[in-house]
Design an enzyme around this catalytic site. Sequence first.
Site, PDB file in Angstrom:
ATOM      1  N   ASP B  52      40.444 -11.426  84.860  1.00 31.73           N
ATOM      2  CA  ASP B  52      42.062 -11.376  86.075  1.00 31.73           C
ATOM      3  C   ASP B  52      41.634 -12.169  86.857  1.00 31.73           C
ATOM      4  O   ASP B  52      40.207 -12.532  88.123  1.00 31.73           O
ATOM      5  CB  ASP B  52      42.231 -10.578  86.556  1.00 31.73           C
ATOM      6  CG  ASP B  52      43.313  -9.805  84.983  1.00 31.73           C
ATOM      7  OD1 ASP B  52      43.486 -10.772  84.571  1.00 31.73           O
ATOM      8  OD2 ASP B  52      43.282  -8.219  85.703  1.00 31.73           O
ATOM      9  N   TYR B 110      31.327  -3.205  83.833  1.00 28.50           N
ATOM     10  CA  TYR B 110      31.700  -4.064  84.662  1.00 28.50           C
ATOM     11  C   TYR B 110      31.482  -2.924  85.647  1.00 28.50           C
ATOM     12  O   TYR B 110      31.445  -1.473  85.548  1.00 28.50           O
ATOM     13  CB  TYR B 110      33.510  -3.649  84.359  1.00 28.50           C
ATOM     14  CG  TYR B 110      34.641  -5.030  83.762  1.00 28.50           C
ATOM     15  CD1 TYR B 110      34.520  -5.842  84.906  1.00 28.50           C
ATOM     16  CD2 TYR B 110      34.392  -5.086  82.414  1.00 28.50           C
ATOM     17  CE1 TYR B 110      34.878  -6.692  84.003  1.00 28.50           C
ATOM     18  CE2 TYR B 110      34.537  -5.808  81.460  1.00 28.50           C
ATOM     19  CZ  TYR B 110      35.256  -6.883  82.362  1.00 28.50           C
ATOM     20  OH  TYR B 110      36.231  -7.991  81.405  1.00 28.50           O
TER      21      TYR B 110
END
Lengths: 244, 244
Positions: B52, B110
Site C-alpha cells: 500500500d 512483516y
Amino acid sequence: MRNLLLTISFDGSRYHGWQVQENAITVQQTMQDAIERITGSRGNIVGCSRTDAGVHANMYCCNIRTESEIECSKFVTALNAVLPEDISVMKCREVDFEFHARYDCKSKEYIYKIWNSPVKNPFLHKYSYQHKYPLDEEFLNRQAKQFIGTCDFSAFCASGSSVEDTVRTVTNAEVYREGDMVIFKVEANGFLYNMVRIMVGTLLDISAGKIKPDTIDEILLSKDRNRAGITAKPEGLYLNRIVY
Amino acid sequence: MRNLLLTISFDGSRYHGWQVQENAITVQQTMQDAIERITGSRGNIVGCSRTDAGVHANMYCCNIRTESEIECSKFVTALNAVLPEDISVMKCREVDFEFHARYDCKSKEYIYKIWNSPVKNPFLHKYSYQHKYPLDEEFLNRQAKQFIGTCDFSAFCASGSSVEDTVRTVTNAEVYREGDMVIFKVEANGFLYNMVRIMVGTLLDISAGKIKPDTIDEILLSKDRNRAGITAKPEGLYLNRIVY
C-alpha cells in the site's frame, strides 16, 4: 510578561536552518507562526544556536517572552497540535525574565552520524552521511581525543566567518560504532561556524590517508583552515544536548 | 535471456505502493525506469507482493527477465547510481528462468512499528504510528499468539477484497518493545489485503478495551470483518523478510 523556555526537537530536512530568512522556510519562523496561532501575538523567539539547512536537533532550546497566561503543559500540547509533524515541543518551563537561550548556554553537544556501509540505506539518506569504505572507530576515537582542550579553533572554522574570539573549550570528543553507524560526539562551551562538520571531514580525511594521523594538534596550532579536512555534509549532524 | 532476482529495500513514504498505476509514482515504475536506463529495454518486473501507499520494505524481492549480460554485482552498482535515494538495491543473483518472485515465495515477514510515547518524535512520523497511551507489550504478545496457526483470516481482510482462498498459515506472531518502540512481528505463507494492519488495529483495540482480551480465536471463527479492529495506518508497516 513571562519568559518561557521551550525544549524542542526537529527533523531539519525540510528547513533552511533555524534562523528566519526571506524566501525560505526555517524552524524559527515555523515556531513563531505556531506561537502566534496559540497566543495571538508574534514575539521574537530566541534560539540557542543557528543551525545550517538540513541539520537536525534531538534537543534544541529557545525562549520566548509572552503575555500569554497559558499553563506550561497546555502550551506544549497546543503548540504540538498546530506545528508540522517534523517539529516536536518536548517541554516548556517558566524561567527568569532575563534568561537568554543563547547567552546563558553553558555547553552544547553535537553528534554526527556516518552510515558506514557499501549498501545505501533508503531510510537514512536525510539522516546520516554514507561512507562506503570501512572505518576503524577505535583509531578515529584516538584521533578525536586531540580535539579536547581549550584552544583556538580557527583551522576548524568556515573561512569568511567574522567571529572575533575563536577560542573554544572542547570537553569531550569521541567516536564509537552502533552496528553500521559510526558516530562522532563532541561537547564544547561553544562552536565556530561549521566546526563540527570540519572536525568530521578531518577525521574522514585522516581515515582516507589524505591527512596524516596524529596531526590534529598541529592543524589546530597552524590556525589554517586549508590544513583541516573537508566540511562534511549537513544531513548527518544533530544538535544533541544543551546545558544551562 | 536471463532471469534476475533483485533484493531491494525502500522508504515507501513518497510512493503509492509497489504496483504501477496511472498518475501516481510507484516503486515498480521507478525500478522499471532505472532498469530501462541500464539495459536499454523496459521489461516487466515481477514483485513479491503488492504494497500500500506509504508502506516500507526492509527487504523486498522482484525478478526481471532481461537480455542484458551485465554481471550481477555491476548491475547492483549501476541501478543504485540511477535510482532515487529512497530505493536501494542490495543484491542481484541469476535464478531459473521459471522463477517467479510472487508465486515462488514460501513465506513473508512483516513488522509494524508503534511509537509508544506521549511525545511525538519528529524523525519517525513517516516511519511509525504514534500511540500515546502506555502499551503492555507482554499482554499484547500473549494476545498475538492467537494469530498463529492455519485458519480462515476473512475477519482480518479488507472488505471488498475478491480473493477466493482466505486460508493462511501464520507461523509466528509476537509483540516486543525496544525502548519507546513497540513492534509487532508476523510471519505467514501469505497475507490477505490489509491483514497485518487489521491485526495491529485489533491488538490496539484490545489494549484500549474496545475489544475483549482472548477473543481473537472467536473473531477468526466468526469470519466477520466487523468484529476485528480498525485498520492501522500504513506508515508503521514494513515488509521485513521474504523466504523462497
